[in-house]
Design an enzyme around this catalytic site. Structure first.
Site, mmCIF file in Angstrom:
data_model
loop_
_atom_site.group_PDB
_atom_site.id
_atom_site.type_symbol
_atom_site.label_atom_id
_atom_site.label_comp_id
_atom_site.label_asym_id
_atom_site.label_seq_id
_atom_site.Cartn_x
_atom_site.Cartn_y
_atom_site.Cartn_z
ATOM 1 N N LYS A 72 0.651 -1.170 0.389
ATOM 2 C CA LYS A 72 0.006 0.201 -0.122
ATOM 3 C C LYS A 72 0.998 1.451 0.066
ATOM 4 O O LYS A 72 0.353 1.975 -0.685
ATOM 5 C CB LYS A 72 -1.200 0.127 1.152
ATOM 6 N N ASN A 93 -5.160 2.134 -1.258
ATOM 7 C CA ASN A 93 -5.297 0.890 -1.821
ATOM 8 C C ASN A 93 -6.181 0.328 -2.763
ATOM 9 O O ASN A 93 -6.880 -0.401 -3.071
ATOM 10 C CB ASN A 93 -5.724 0.115 -0.119
ATOM 11 N N ASP A 109 -9.018 2.097 3.126
ATOM 12 C CA ASP A 109 -9.426 0.938 4.045
ATOM 13 C C ASP A 109 -10.237 1.598 5.574
ATOM 14 O O ASP A 109 -11.272 1.295 6.119
ATOM 15 C CB ASP A 109 -8.069 0.575 5.048
ATOM 16 N N ALA A 134 1.757 -0.460 12.433
ATOM 17 C CA ALA A 134 2.160 0.889 11.647
ATOM 18 C C ALA A 134 2.453 1.137 10.494
ATOM 19 O O ALA A 134 2.499 1.634 9.596
ATOM 20 C CB ALA A 134 3.534 2.041 12.636
ATOM 21 N N ARG A 162 8.839 3.416 13.151
ATOM 22 C CA ARG A 162 7.579 3.368 12.220
ATOM 23 C C ARG A 162 6.459 3.823 12.968
ATOM 24 O O ARG A 162 5.574 4.656 12.162
ATOM 25 C CB ARG A 162 7.514 1.492 12.233
#
Length: 277
Positions: A72, A93, A109, A134, A162
């Protein structure tokens, strides 16, 4: 479903792809709506994503792509433009191939996830959530929760850097339009004092995976939600049910995305507004 020379083809980019549930639902919805379109799962290694997407630019039968783990964030960077919150978070996405071969990406999402919580009777406004993970899907869910009125978001990720990068990307959204959201980074996935627990990792997809949250910390007042779709009831959801919590399976996140997916890739108007920039 009849496929002919005019069929609009979409590919579902994933690694791996055996667990995908979206093509079945997408294709059934297209048939129901009388649309000549088909979504086909493609298993593409991350090392080959860029060249795969480059080849799709020249395929005039291709209407777009659905993108899932682990692509993604990389796919968003390969788009020519990003719509709405995808532009803020740099994650996508769903990607539409324009007539000139350029790519426009969007992230849905979060929309699907929030609607899944609402369908389960879980309010979001003025509540707190623990988000484990994350990656791209975690970013989208975090953004949607914030936009739905969440006031406290605790983030745990195996790699703290992250999580820190995710908070930096969410900061502008967390303080936009008068919103005041407390963003926390936790060294452990501790849901104490919160209302919603979200597993936004792949833990639970494979036998023997560790639980993303200690079930002993789950209370009956909490809602525990998954992004993992296979198995439908993960070990985390099983444990949460035993603790008396409300549970929301990963498939709920997909159900409310199918029609917006179709609308976006076919160029039809969606009810999802784009963010002004």
């Amino acid at each position: 479903m009849t496929i002919d020379g005019k069929t609009a083809v979409l590919v579902h980019l994933a690694w791996p792809s055996a667990h995908l549930q979206t093509p079945q639902r997408f294709n059934a919805a297209c048939t129901e709506r009388g649309l000549n379109a088909v979504l086909v799962p493609w298993q593409v290694h991350p090392d080959h994503l860029a060249q795969t997407m480059a080849a799709l630019r020249d395929a005039e039968s291709v209407a777009g792509m659905i993108v899932t783990i682990p692509h993604k964030e990389t796919a968003a960077l390969l788009c020519d433009r990003l719509d709405g919150v995808a532009d803020l978070l740099k994650v996508a996405n769903v990607i539409r191939r324009e007539p000139d071969g350029t790519f426009t990406g969007r992230i849905l999402d979060g929309l699907g996830f929030v609607r899944g919580l609402e369908r389960a009777g879980t309010p979001i406004a003025a509540r707190g959530a623990l988000l484990v993970g994350a990656g791209g899907v975690a970013l989208a869910i975090a953004a949607a929760l914030i936009e739905a009125g969440l006031t406290r978001l605790r983030i745990h990720n195996r790699t703290r850097a992250r999580a820190e990068a995710m908070v930096a990307r969410l900061h502008a959204l967390a303080h936009a339009n008068g919103a005041r959201v407390t963003l926390e980074i936790a060294d452990a996935p501790d849901p104490a004092g919160l209302d919603i627990v979200v597993n936004a990792t792949s833990l639970g997809m494979h036998p023997g995976d560790a639980l993303p949250v200690d079930p002993a910390q789950i209370t009956p007042a909490m809602t525990v939600a998954e992004v993992v779709m296979v198995p439908r009831i993960t070990p985390l959801l099983q444990a949460a049910t035993l603790r008396g919590a409300t549970t929301v399976p990963g498939e709920a996140m997909i159900l409310d995305q199918i029609d917006p997916f179709i609308d976006f890739v076919t160029g039809r108007r969606s009810d999802l507004p784009a963010r002004d920039h």
